[in-house]
Design an enzyme around this catalytic site. Structure first.
Site: not given
Ligand code: MN
Length: 441
Positions: A333, A153, A393, A157, A335, A379
């Site tokens: 925190h 693809h 995550e 993956e 990102h 969040h």
């Molecule tokens: Mn997070």
């Protein structure tokens, strides 16, 4: 939780009908509604309004309302009770929620399941969770012996085994071949364009989550060996394979995708059958995440981080596997480098995402649910259940990176923090200074 929310609905309702203040008529305002809810859950708490700095207009509205006649939050129309019970904060947001940040929740249990002999697949991509543009998740089941057929693809993956056993193969462009058997907790990473296969092993096949680094990826859009064969002219196949027409006539003319087959021989036998060491891949594409020591172990839980630093072929998809004990918190925190695509493996919890422009949204999550967090949005995740909650995550990034609010507040000059938060030095010193990732409940 349900009872608490019902109490809130019953007693914390606010006036959203037109409110007359002097000669002015104030239109109902849902933003103001959730802000006014900040008052708390009983009329007596209304007295604290001045303490929370609400506007004079909102104060006026509260002072003139009659709590016992207040029906602002009543909902006499139809309700989907099972859904409300699962996610009470969506329909009736906590008072700190405000504004619209777009969808942040979906569930594999709402996704269409494609079932074929040998297994099934379903997916959560940007068609059903349009905020999420970086990653797509696919959940797949293969019975013992069954194949996800040879394919490749456009996306990388990444995968984690959720159940059972599987044999995976991937060919490097230089002709070397990687073969391995994987079990619950193992990962793999197959680069875009590299041809691969997955086969369920005994005793009961396997189930796994795939994550692709394209938000609009679809498992229905992969490049299949069967379709490649079916749509190549027969005389070309004969010439390319050096087969005569009677052999070419046996080749598949339809898509296989998932199909049953015999269980393979042992891994050692398969390795020998393809040429042993001579064709062995110099790159290892699987990773034993379940036997990896936690990156962080704390009283409230543990975190395992896997990215290009400890799993080199995994250049584009970073992962953190988080386990929270009941009541524990994945600390506040964000990102800096990517949005977060979240998959819930076990347990339950609540997440609030706090954005710019005063926007915030709280949702509850259960096993098999997907969460989405925009890049740089603050969040937390709290385990609201009675058992451990486990979630992934996932990031379209070469490394897992997060900024801890605690860490920032304790590493900034204390007087500057006092100026912002109205907390004296002795209270500021109580905030954890270092990034803990997980905070016990
Ligand atoms: Mn997070």
């Amino acid at each position: 939780m349900k009872e608490v929310e019902k109490t809130a609905i019953g007693s914390d309702a606010e006036v959203v009908n037109e409110v007359t203040k002097g000669d002015e008529v104030h239109k109902p305002n849902t933003e103001g509604f959730s802000r006014r809810n900040f008052l708390g859950v009983s009329p007596t708490v209304l007295a604290t309004a001045a303490l929370v700095g609400l506007t004079a207009q909102a104060q006026d509205t509260r002072d003139t309302r009659k709590a016992d006649k207040d029906t602002s939050a009543s909902d006499p129309g139809p309700e989907n009770s099972p859904l409300l019970d699962e996610n009470p904060s969506s329909n009736m947001p906590p008072p700190t929620d405000h504004g619209d940040i777009g969808p942040i929740w979906y569930s594999f249990d709402l996704a269409h399941k494609r079932v074929q002999e040998g297994g099934w697949t379903h997916e959560v991509n940007s068609k059903v969770l349009p905020s999420s543009k970086d990653l797509t998740g696919v959940n797949m089941r293969l019975t013992a012996g069954s194949f996800r057929e040879f394919h490749w693809h456009t996306a990388d993956e990444w995968a984690i085994m959720e159940y059972g056993n599987a044999r995976v193969t991937v060919l490097n462009p230089d002709g070397t071949m990687f073969i391995d058997d994987v079990t619950k907790g193992d990962l793999w990473l197959f680069p875009a364009g590299y041809p691969l296969s997955i086969q369920g092993l005994g005793p009961d096949g396997c189930q796994f989550l795939l994550v692709f680094d394209e938000g609009d990826f679809s498992e229905d859009g992969t490049f299949l060996l069967s379709e490649t064969i079916a749509h190549t002219p027969r005389n070309i196949l004969a010439k390319n394979f050096r087969l005569d027409p009677s052999a070419v006539a046996k080749l598949p003319t339809d898509q296989l995708y998932i199909f049953p087959a015999k269980l393979p021989q042992s891994l050692a036998q398969d390795k020998a059958a393809i040429g042993g060491r001579r064709v062995e891949s110099p790159i290892r594409y699987t990773f034993k995440m379940s036997s990896m020591a936690p990156t962080r172990k704390a009283p409230g839980g543990e975190v395992r981080i896997v990215d290009s630093r400890n799993f080199p072929p995994n250049k584009n998809i970073a992962a953190a596997l988080v386990t929270l004990k009941p009541g524990a918190l994945r600390e506040l925190h964000w990102h800096p480098n990517a949005s977060e695509w979240q998959f819930w493996l076990a347990g339950k919890g609540r997440m609030t995402i706090i954005m710019n422009e005063g926007r915030a949204r709280t949702m509850y999550f259960n096993a098999n649910d997907v969460g989405f967090v925009p890049r740089v949005a603050t969040h937390y995740i709290e385990n609201t259940g009675t058992t451990d909650s486990t979630f992934l995550e996932m990031f379209k990034a070469d490394q897992f990176v997060d900024v801890s609010l605690n860490n920032w507040l304790r590493h900034a000059p204390p007087e500057a923090v006092t100026s912002h938060l109205n907390l004296g030095p002795e209270l500021i010193a109580k905030i954890p200074a270092e990034k803990e990732l997980v905070i016990a409940g």
